[in-house]
Scaffold this motif. Structure first.
Motif, mmCIF file in Angstrom:
data_model
loop_
_atom_site.group_PDB
_atom_site.id
_atom_site.type_symbol
_atom_site.label_atom_id
_atom_site.label_comp_id
_atom_site.label_asym_id
_atom_site.label_seq_id
_atom_site.Cartn_x
_atom_site.Cartn_y
_atom_site.Cartn_z
ATOM 1 N N SER A 52 11.278 -14.182 101.127
ATOM 2 C CA SER A 52 12.693 -14.437 101.402
ATOM 3 C C SER A 52 13.589 -13.463 100.650
ATOM 4 O O SER A 52 14.725 -13.216 101.059
ATOM 5 C CB SER A 52 13.047 -15.880 101.027
ATOM 6 N N SER A 53 13.070 -12.891 99.552
ATOM 7 C CA SER A 53 13.874 -11.937 98.783
ATOM 8 C C SER A 53 14.155 -10.666 99.566
ATOM 9 O O SER A 53 15.048 -9.899 99.209
ATOM 10 C CB SER A 53 13.157 -11.588 97.476
ATOM 11 N N ARG A 54 13.383 -10.423 100.642
ATOM 12 C CA ARG A 54 13.600 -9.230 101.456
ATOM 13 C C ARG A 54 14.738 -9.406 102.455
ATOM 14 O O ARG A 54 15.137 -8.442 103.109
ATOM 15 C CB ARG A 54 12.311 -8.876 102.221
ATOM 16 N N VAL A 55 15.249 -10.627 102.631
ATOM 17 C CA VAL A 55 16.362 -10.854 103.552
ATOM 18 C C VAL A 55 17.627 -10.241 102.962
ATOM 19 O O VAL A 55 17.926 -10.407 101.766
ATOM 20 C CB VAL A 55 16.571 -12.357 103.808
ATOM 21 N N ALA A 57 21.308 -9.386 101.702
ATOM 22 C CA ALA A 57 22.295 -10.238 101.053
ATOM 23 C C ALA A 57 23.319 -10.726 102.076
ATOM 24 O O ALA A 57 23.844 -9.937 102.872
ATOM 25 C CB ALA A 57 22.996 -9.468 99.933
ATOM 26 N N GLY A 58 23.595 -12.032 102.052
ATOM 27 C CA GLY A 58 24.585 -12.592 102.959
ATOM 28 C C GLY A 58 24.052 -12.948 104.336
ATOM 29 O O GLY A 58 24.766 -13.559 105.127
ATOM 30 N N ALA A 59 22.774 -12.578 104.642
ATOM 31 C CA ALA A 59 22.202 -12.884 105.960
ATOM 32 C C ALA A 59 21.352 -14.150 105.884
ATOM 33 O O ALA A 59 20.797 -14.486 104.843
ATOM 34 C CB ALA A 59 21.349 -11.718 106.454
ATOM 35 N N ASP A 60 21.262 -14.833 107.018
ATOM 36 C CA ASP A 60 20.458 -16.061 107.080
ATOM 37 C C ASP A 60 18.979 -15.764 107.271
ATOM 38 O O ASP A 60 18.121 -16.536 106.831
ATOM 39 C CB ASP A 60 20.939 -16.961 108.220
ATOM 40 N N GLU A 61 18.691 -14.651 107.922
ATOM 41 C CA GLU A 61 17.296 -14.337 108.210
ATOM 42 C C GLU A 61 17.120 -12.849 108.459
ATOM 43 O O GLU A 61 18.067 -12.138 108.825
ATOM 44 C CB GLU A 61 16.789 -15.119 109.435
ATOM 45 N N ALA A 62 15.897 -12.390 108.251
ATOM 46 C CA ALA A 62 15.513 -11.014 108.597
ATOM 47 C C ALA A 62 14.603 -11.062 109.816
ATOM 48 O O ALA A 62 13.895 -12.052 110.047
ATOM 49 C CB ALA A 62 14.786 -10.358 107.425
ATOM 50 N N ARG A 123 13.304 -16.406 107.295
ATOM 51 C CA ARG A 123 14.558 -17.054 106.906
ATOM 52 C C ARG A 123 14.791 -16.902 105.411
ATOM 53 O O ARG A 123 13.862 -16.766 104.627
ATOM 54 C CB ARG A 123 14.535 -18.530 107.298
ATOM 55 N N ALA A 124 16.044 -16.948 105.037
ATOM 56 C CA ALA A 124 16.387 -16.849 103.621
ATOM 57 C C ALA A 124 15.799 -18.016 102.838
ATOM 58 O O ALA A 124 15.575 -17.915 101.627
ATOM 59 C CB ALA A 124 17.909 -16.818 103.454
#
Length: 595
Positions: A52-55, A57-62, A123-124
């Motif tokens: 989740s740390s790869r998402v 900043a400010g986004a809900d999901e990658a 997801r974050a």
């Protein structure tokens, strides 16, 4: 090949689309710009761990998606045979893409317009979702499919080749020993089946012996009764006749009296019988002297009388044929015996007989008599000798290929700034006394790497840095490509240029371009001498945050460079500046970087 890679909100990359070239693609950019995020995206769609740390900043999901274009042969081969037998894919003769298509089909997804879509959402909150062709699947499915389509040679991926099984697969691939391996596997499978049968016999416990006793007693019981197919139905019909003997006798007698009084007591009948009346009618019609219809009707009546005669004969045979009470007792006893068989092993006598035949076969395996074990052990020795002979043929092919592979890889390493480095591929037969045979032959195979002159010879994965291993893998893939021809796969190299410069860097780029003739190659590099050989080049650029949205932090963009834009990027990589001298040098380098 990888046709397109789409990335959304992964680390500093807010949105990016990369369409790699069919040949060689270079990914360049300043250190820290985010080139590693491209490999992270590939690993995500390959079923890697979701962080989740790869998402961003400010986004809900990658989200990342890879679209793979498949050759016609790969799509057609899905219907050409089973490629999913565990452990056999590498030896099946199918390309990696064909195996990937078969695995996707097993997951309920077929290529659409010759393309496979693999995507992953993280997801974050830490949860992730794997999708194949629009269908949610376990991430292990993505891993299995992507593993056939993409081969990553990066610092964290090199240890895969350290596994003995991977080294054996690679050597067999280069050796082209599919026929020898298939012949051995056939012999090995027969031997393994015999070993399993013997083990079952030797280790059977009281329950197995009880089962054998039950089968033996059941077979004896059926054989003593000696049932015949359909016998019970015939006996039931016979019993029904005996039980209704009085009604049958009365009915048949009355019918015969009405049809032909001569067949029964005349006093018991009233008036003339049907045969007599028809004969009287025939005589009356024949007495008419006028021909035509009267003669025709007389002929018809005679025909009817003949049919009646057949009926009378058939009925007369039934008189007195119903059997006695003693016969009924015997029939009931036999029906009871047969009914007992069908209740246990039926529902029909045919089923009983089929069960008996199968039980006799099963009893052979359960019968662990010394004679039976000795017979199977003799058969096992014959199978073992055949498997050992096939293993020797396979070993000979591997030994020859190993010597050639080691020599050619060592030669390639010398051109990749690794003078004094060498690879030995060692094929060692296991000790016969320890039963050397296994599913893939009798050989222990080891890739022993010497990274520099004077270094001890150590197993791969324990004897070199990430960059050295990347170049070793490049050398291995080059030799394999030269040997086997085109490969329906995508190779990704990271850190392959670590510690390389000058002329060696040019040779490195040249060899990557050579590999790209038979496979798709993507290389993450900081060397202009490598990037200049690429058919397509993408630049990863780090940009400061928008003044209106500081919360987003640093943003990374990815763009393809062509023409003069690419010249400027090559110049920056060469000298860190874009002076006229650097630009001229960049143009010259691009001009010379052609196979």
């Amino acid at each position: 090949m990888l046709e397109e890679l789409d990335i959304r909100n992964l680390g500093p990359i807010r949105e990016a689309t990369i369409a790699p070239a069919a040949g060689m693609t270079a990914i360049t950019g300043e250190t820290g710009a985010g080139k590693s995020m491209l490999l992270s995206a590939i690993r995500l769609v390959s079923g890697g761990a979701a962080e989740s740390s790869r998402v961003s900043a400010g986004a809900d999901e990658a989200w990342a998606q890879a679209i793979f274009a498949l050759s016609d042969d790969a799509v057609v081969s899905e219907h050409s045979g089973d490629t999913n037998d565990a452990g056999d894919d590498a030896d099946s003769g199918f390309t990696g893409a064909a195996v990937a298509v078969a695995k996707a089909h097993d997951a309920g997804v077929d290529p659409e317009d010759g393309e496979l879509f693999l995507s992953r959402t993280v997801r974050a909150s830490g949860r992730s979702r794997a999708v194949l062709g629009g269908k949610s699947v376990p991430r292990s499915v993505l891993g299995a499919i992507a593993g056939e389509l993409v081969i990553i040679h990066g610092q964290t991926d090199q240890l895969k080749i350290a596994a003995a099984a991977r080294q054996r697969e690679f050597l067999d691939l280069v050796a082209g020993d599919e026929a020898e391996l298939a012949a051995y596997r056939k012999a090995w499978d027969a031997l393994a089946a015999m070993d399993e049968r013997l083990e079952r016999l030797r280790s059977q416990e009281s329950s197995a012996r009880q089962q054998a006793d039950y089968l033996r007693e059941s077979i004896d019981r059926i054989n003593r009764t000696d049932p015949q197919p359909g016998e019970d139905e015939e006996l039931k019909a016979c019993r029904e006749r005996i039980e209704n003997a009085a009604d049958i006798a009365q009915g048949v007698g009355s019918a015969l009296g009405a049809l032909d009084a001569s067949q029964v007591d005349v006093d018991a009948t009233d008036g003339a019988s049907a045969v007599e009346l028809i004969n009287h009618a025939v005589t009356s019609l024949r007495a008419i002297r006028v021909g035509g219809t009267f003669a025709e009707q007389a002929d018809r009546l005679e025909s009817i009388n003949a049919d009646l005669g057949d009926v009378v004969f058939a009925l007369s045979q039934e008189l007195g044929d119903e059997g006695s009470v003693e016969d009924l007792d015997q029939i009931n006893g036999r029906i009871h015996e047969l009914g007992d068989l069908t209740r246990r092993w039926g529902p029909t006598l045919a089923d009983v007989l089929a069960w008996r035949d199968k039980a006799a076969f099963d009893l052979e395996d359960l019968d662990a008599s010394p004679e039976k074990v000795a017979e199977l052990e003799s058969e096992r020795q014959t199978l073992y000798d055949a498997a050992l002979a096939a293993a020797d043929v396979l070993s000979a092919a591997r030994v020859a290929a190993a010597a050639d592979l080691g020599a050619r890889v060592t030669e390639e390493l010398g051109s990749l700034a690794m003078l004094g480095a060498s690879l030995e591929v060692r094929v060692t037969p296991r000790d016969k006394a320890d039963d050397p045979l296994g599913p893939y032959g009798r050989d222990d195979i080891a890739f022993l790497f010497t990274p520099f002159e004077g270094s001890p010879q150590l197993p791969m994965g324990k004897s070199a840095s990430g960059g050295e291993l990347s170049r070793l893998m490049l050398a291995l893939e080059l030799v394999a490509a030269d040997t086997r021809g085109g490969a329906d796969q995508t190779f990704i190299f990271d850190e392959v240029d670590a510690g390389v410069g000058g002329k060696a860097a040019v040779e490195l780029g040249k060899r990557l371009a050579r590999l790209a003739r038979s496979a798709q190659v993507i290389v993450v590099t900081h060397l202009a001498q490598v990037a200049s050989w690429a058919d397509a080049q993408f630049v990863v650029t780090k940009e400061p945050p928008d003044a209106d949205d500081d919360d987003l932090g640093v943003v990374t963009t990815i763009a393809e460079v062509n023409g003069e834009t690419r010249v400027h990027e090559i110049a920056r990589m060469l000298s860190g500046s874009e002076s006229e001298a650097s630009l001229d040098h960049a143009r010259e380098l691009l001009k010379e970087s052609v196979l």
